[in-house]
Scaffold this active site. Structure first.
Site, PDB file in Angstrom:
ATOM      1  N   HIS A 108      -0.518 -11.323  -4.811  1.00  0.00           N
ATOM      2  CA  HIS A 108       0.871 -10.890  -4.630  1.00  0.00           C
ATOM      3  C   HIS A 108       1.881 -11.891  -5.196  1.00  0.00           C
ATOM      4  O   HIS A 108       2.889 -11.496  -5.781  1.00  0.00           O
ATOM      5  CB  HIS A 108       1.150 -10.650  -3.143  1.00  0.00           C
ATOM      6  CG  HIS A 108       0.259  -9.618  -2.537  1.00  0.00           C
ATOM      7  ND1 HIS A 108       0.227  -8.309  -2.985  1.00  0.00           N
ATOM      8  CD2 HIS A 108      -0.652  -9.693  -1.529  1.00  0.00           C
ATOM      9  CE1 HIS A 108      -0.657  -7.636  -2.265  1.00  0.00           C
ATOM     10  NE2 HIS A 108      -1.204  -8.454  -1.393  1.00  0.00           N
ATOM     11  N   HIS A 154       0.829  -1.211   0.000  1.00  0.00           N
ATOM     12  CA  HIS A 154       0.000   0.000   0.000  1.00  0.00           C
ATOM     13  C   HIS A 154       0.863   1.260   0.000  1.00  0.00           C
ATOM     14  O   HIS A 154       0.565   2.231  -0.707  1.00  0.00           O
ATOM     15  CB  HIS A 154      -0.948   0.017   1.203  1.00  0.00           C
ATOM     16  CG  HIS A 154      -1.876  -1.153   1.255  1.00  0.00           C
ATOM     17  ND1 HIS A 154      -2.601  -1.478   2.373  1.00  0.00           N
ATOM     18  CD2 HIS A 154      -2.193  -2.091   0.316  1.00  0.00           C
ATOM     19  CE1 HIS A 154      -3.329  -2.561   2.123  1.00  0.00           C
ATOM     20  NE2 HIS A 154      -3.084  -2.960   0.884  1.00  0.00           N
ATOM     21  N   HIS A 192      -9.256  -2.004  -5.036  1.00  0.00           N
ATOM     22  CA  HIS A 192      -8.164  -2.305  -4.102  1.00  0.00           C
ATOM     23  C   HIS A 192      -7.173  -3.274  -4.726  1.00  0.00           C
ATOM     24  O   HIS A 192      -5.959  -3.169  -4.481  1.00  0.00           O
ATOM     25  CB  HIS A 192      -8.663  -2.851  -2.762  1.00  0.00           C
ATOM     26  CG  HIS A 192      -7.533  -3.035  -1.801  1.00  0.00           C
ATOM     27  ND1 HIS A 192      -6.956  -1.972  -1.133  1.00  0.00           N
ATOM     28  CD2 HIS A 192      -6.782  -4.116  -1.477  1.00  0.00           C
ATOM     29  CE1 HIS A 192      -5.930  -2.413  -0.415  1.00  0.00           C
ATOM     30  NE2 HIS A 192      -5.798  -3.718  -0.612  1.00  0.00           N
TER      31      HIS A 192
END
EC number: 3.5.1.108
Length: 303
Positions: free
Chosen positions: A264, A78, A237
């Site tokens: 990820h 983030h 997101h």
């Protein structure tokens, strides 16, 4: 010339780690030309520095973790997304614990911190990685792809068979030549399912998670009193996460990323595949800013 950029001032914040639940002090500092983004574990003696590079990613369970020996920095995506969105090339990120604070679960607080510190242009050309040909990785029904594109575009599709998701947008494509990262992407929060939380906590994950820093979904609805920030906040997101993961290339990207149910692990696999395929990319700079395809990197477009 499009120049490299760092922070104008030092800025600090305090928060908790999403997975560790630990209190952590975060300090963002300016860094010299060609430093990149470097995470520094200041709670260790001597201090351990880990550059934010794809090859330093050691774990990808629920977040992106940088590893150097037995030292880790968890949940970097983030903050890196905010750095990418505001075009910060060089900065030191000092941490008093092993995880970047989750803040509100989005990149918004990091954007605010960086903008509060101010942006400082540096006397060196900003380096971009331009995608020259398609590179893709797959795992089961998940897929992540880079394709050439004269700008920066991120497309993503999620596929959740769940009442909360069925009526909502699960696909989004954001072209940053015409869309503001800050307004349209940075405030999208991470999300999780109540049914998973007990298991995650048994694995020492999500120990700091709550409706204060995530969208929490039960069997039928969103539990957060204020609901969603965007109609498509879930997929937005995933785009935010991808932008942070892609910034582990070490430079801003000229090209398009497409993800289908990617996370990820697959994002990092794609970066490693790209880096290994030396004919698929090149490093470029722009002596004349008017010839650059990426406008959102310029200070005026950053806010």
């Amino acid at each position: 010339m499009i120049k490299q950029r760092t922070l104008k001032n030092i800025i600090r914040a305090t928060g908790v780690g999403l997975h560790s639940g630990e209190k952590v002090y975060l300090t963002l500092k300016p860094a010299p030309v060609d430093t990149g983004i470097v995470f520094c574990r200041t709670d260790l003696d001597p201090v351990v520095e880990i550059p934010a590079r794809a090859e330093n990613v050691g774990e990808t369970t629920m977040s992106t973790t940088l590893v150097k020996g037995d030292v880790k920095v968890d949940t970097v995506e983030h903050l890196l997304s905010a750095m990418a969105g505001l075009g910060i090339d060089n900065a030191y990120v000092e941490l008093s614990a092993s995880e970047v604070p989750i803040m509100d679960g989005s990149a918004g607080p990091f954007v605010f911190l960086i903008q509060s510190a101010g942006l400082q242009e540096q006397e060196a050309a900003k380096k971009f990685i331009r995608i020259k040909r398609e590179v893709s990785v797959e795992e089961g029904d998940k897929r992540a792809v880079f394709v050439p594109f004269d700008g920066f575009k991120v497309s993503f599709e999620i596929d959740f068979d769940h009442p909360v998701f069925r009526g909502r947008t699960q696909q989004a494509s954001v072209d940053f030549s015409s869309t503001s990262f800050v307004k349209e992407v940075s405030r999208a929060r991470t999300f999780g399912f109540m049914r998973d939380i007990e298991y995650l906590r048994s694995q020492n994950l999500a120990l700091g998670g709550s409706v204060e820093n995530a969208i929490v979904v039960d069997e039928n609805r969103v539990l957060n009193e204020d609901g969603l920030r965007y109609e498509d906040e879930f997929v937005k997101h995933k785009i935010l996460d991808a932008i942070g993961d892609l910034y582990l290339l070490g430079n801003s990207l000229i090209g398009e990323f497409r993800g289908f149910k990617s996370g990820h692990a697959l994002n990092n696999q794609l970066l490693r595949s790209l880096i290994a395929d030396r004919d698929a990319w090149e490093v470029v700079t722009f002596e004349d800013a008017r010839t650059a395809p990426i406008s959102y990197m310029r200070p005026a477009a950053a806010v």
